[in-house]
Design an enzyme around this catalytic site. Structure first.
Site, PDB file in Angstrom:
ATOM      1  N   CYS A   6      -5.951  10.559  26.566  1.00  0.00           N
ATOM      2  CA  CYS A   6      -5.251   9.762  25.569  1.00  0.00           C
ATOM      3  C   CYS A   6      -6.097   8.523  25.265  1.00  0.00           C
ATOM      4  O   CYS A   6      -7.146   8.296  25.867  1.00  0.00           O
ATOM      5  CB  CYS A   6      -3.852   9.382  26.052  1.00  0.00           C
ATOM      6  SG  CYS A   6      -3.807   8.055  27.281  1.00  0.00           S
ATOM      7  N   CYS A  11     -17.085 -10.505   7.119  1.00  0.00           N
ATOM      8  CA  CYS A  11     -16.078  -9.445   7.227  1.00  0.00           C
ATOM      9  C   CYS A  11     -16.759  -8.124   7.553  1.00  0.00           C
ATOM     10  O   CYS A  11     -17.971  -7.979   7.411  1.00  0.00           O
ATOM     11  CB  CYS A  11     -15.277  -9.329   5.933  1.00  0.00           C
ATOM     12  SG  CYS A  11     -16.256  -8.782   4.517  1.00  0.00           S
ATOM     13  N   LYS A  62       0.821  -1.214   0.000  1.00  0.00           N
ATOM     14  CA  LYS A  62       0.000   0.000   0.000  1.00  0.00           C
ATOM     15  C   LYS A  62       0.855   1.263   0.000  1.00  0.00           C
ATOM     16  O   LYS A  62       0.515   2.250  -0.663  1.00  0.00           O
ATOM     17  CB  LYS A  62      -0.944  -0.014   1.202  1.00  0.00           C
ATOM     18  CG  LYS A  62      -2.080  -1.014   1.071  1.00  0.00           C
ATOM     19  CD  LYS A  62      -3.039  -0.930   2.249  1.00  0.00           C
ATOM     20  CE  LYS A  62      -4.222  -1.866   2.057  1.00  0.00           C
ATOM     21  NZ  LYS A  62      -5.177  -1.832   3.192  1.00  0.00           N
TER      22      LYS A  62
END
Length: 404
Positions: free
Chosen positions: A226, A250, A127
């Site tokens: 955070c 999926c 990618k």
């Protein structure tokens, strides 16, 4: 007829040989025959069709951004070059960012084609390599650096930490912003740990498994929560993520939701980098109801990340900015009783003796068309006496009529 067929077969063979011997690009595919534009040293506000930055520089003319060209001195790290990350990289490249650092270890697949950016001919490439080739063609002015490894391993985490700490636009300086576009908890925690350790501001982003909601979160170590301060439900309940996915099913993905989330992410990143507008601490998106929640998450004093606790103490020790309140200048009311200058007078109140207005001074050749006659006190007394006399005469007349 057979001779023509032989000629066609010979032409086909020559074309095959030409394709096989064509030089390959660094990504492993045939080099693109399209010619990229030349690099541009400085951004120009000149409004011509050949200037790729004219519409961006117009933000200065419209007083949105003071100095848009500062973006060329900014470096941004993008972790995850998938559905959200690839579109984010595309937008920042078109905006003329100075440097992009891409992290991902996955390959382009045909199953990714429902998302934006990647093309079928890039299937099988890493990618980061496929993204770098496309982005460099879109804008050759952007410096693009790629890292094809998993940041969650112990060895690679140190490499990731060094890159974001020293990979800024100026060598040895940290990046200006880290953008998390990953799709798993481990990678988010790795980014969170690195940014807490190096005290770097970063954006976390994500899209839900049903593809109809997304969010971005701006994390300033010590100031806002955070990622470890408020872990998602999957981790809070100690449930393995894999058990949430049914076998053979999926996660869904929509290019619309990912494009919207990437747009929110880049928009707020630009506001932060170029210092304009208001940067959202948390901005969500629900596609089913078009709902956009906004909020600010405060840090957890019992956070499991020790570096987060250190940043919280540092933030609390900073001097608080003094806000000077400007006192509004209040205008005095036009009337002592009310501000509209209205005065109420009782109906039975005696009339005040007003003196007639003085005749205004007229210019030469001008005169008043009408002058009101002045009422003297004698005229008023005569009027009252006459009215009294009339009333008495009328009573006498009525008495005479009744006696008849």
């Amino acid at each position: 007829m057979s001779h023509a067929i032989d000629e066609l077969q010979a032409i086909i063979a020559d074309l095959k040989t030409e394709l096989e011997t064509e030089p390959k690009s660094s990504g492993g595919v045939a080099s693109n025959s399209r010619l990229a534009r030349d690099r541009i040293d400085r951004m120009s506000a000149e409004v011509v069709d050949s200037n790729p930055y004219s519409r961006l520089m117009a933000l200065q003319r419209m007083n949105i951004v003071k100095d848009y060209e500062r973006i060329r001195y900014k470096a941004v790290a993008i972790v995850g070059v998938g559905g959200v990350g690839s579109v984010t990289a595309d937008m920042l490249t078109r905006c003329g960012i100075g440097k992009l650092i891409l992290f991902d270890y996955d390959k382009v697949e045909l199953a990714n084609m429902n998302r934006l950016f990647f093309t079928p001919d890039q299937a099988g490439l890493s990618k980061v390599a496929a993204a770098a080739a496309t982005l460099s063609f879109i804008n050759p002015d952007v410096e693009i650096e790629t890292h094809n490894y998993n940041i969650t391993t112990v060895e690679n985490f140190d490499r990731f930490l060094d890159t974001i700490s020293q990979g800024g636009r100026i060598a040895g300086q940290p990046v200006d912003l880290v953008l998390s576009c990953v799709d798993n908890f481990e990678a988010r925690m790795a980014i969170n740990a690195a940014c807490n350790e190096r005290n770097l501001n970063w954006f976390e982003s994500g899209v839900s498994e049903n593809a109809v909601s997304g969010h971005i979160q701006f994390i300033r170590p010590g100031d806002t929560a955070c990622f470890a301060c408020a872990p998602p439900l999957v981790v809070a309940e100690n449930i393995d993520e894999k058990t949430l996915k049914r076998e053979g099913v999926c996660a869904a993905s929509l290019p619309t939701t990912m494009g919207i989330t990437a747009g929110f992410l880049v928009q707020n990143a630009l506001k932060y980098l170029l210092n304009f507008g208001e940067v959202s601490d948390y901005l969500g998106y629900n596609a089913l109801s078009d709902f956009f929640p906004k909020m600010t998450l405060k840090p957890n004093p019992q956070c499991d990340d020790r570096n987060c606790l250190v940043r919280q103490k540092e933030f609390q020790a900073r001097p608080k900015p003094v806000l000077i309140e400007e006192k509004a200048v209040s205008e005095e009311p036009l009337h002592a009783t009310n501000e509209w200058g209205i005065e109420l007078v009782a109906e039975d109140a005696p009339e005040s003796n007003t003196t007639p207005a003085e005749t205004p001074v007229m210019g030469e050749g001008l005169r008043l068309a009408y002058e009101a006659p002045e009422k003297s006190s004698e005229t008023s007394e005569e009027t009252v006496s006459a009215a009294t006399a009339d009333e008495t005469s009328l009573e006498d007349l009525m008495a005479q009529m009744k006696s008849m």
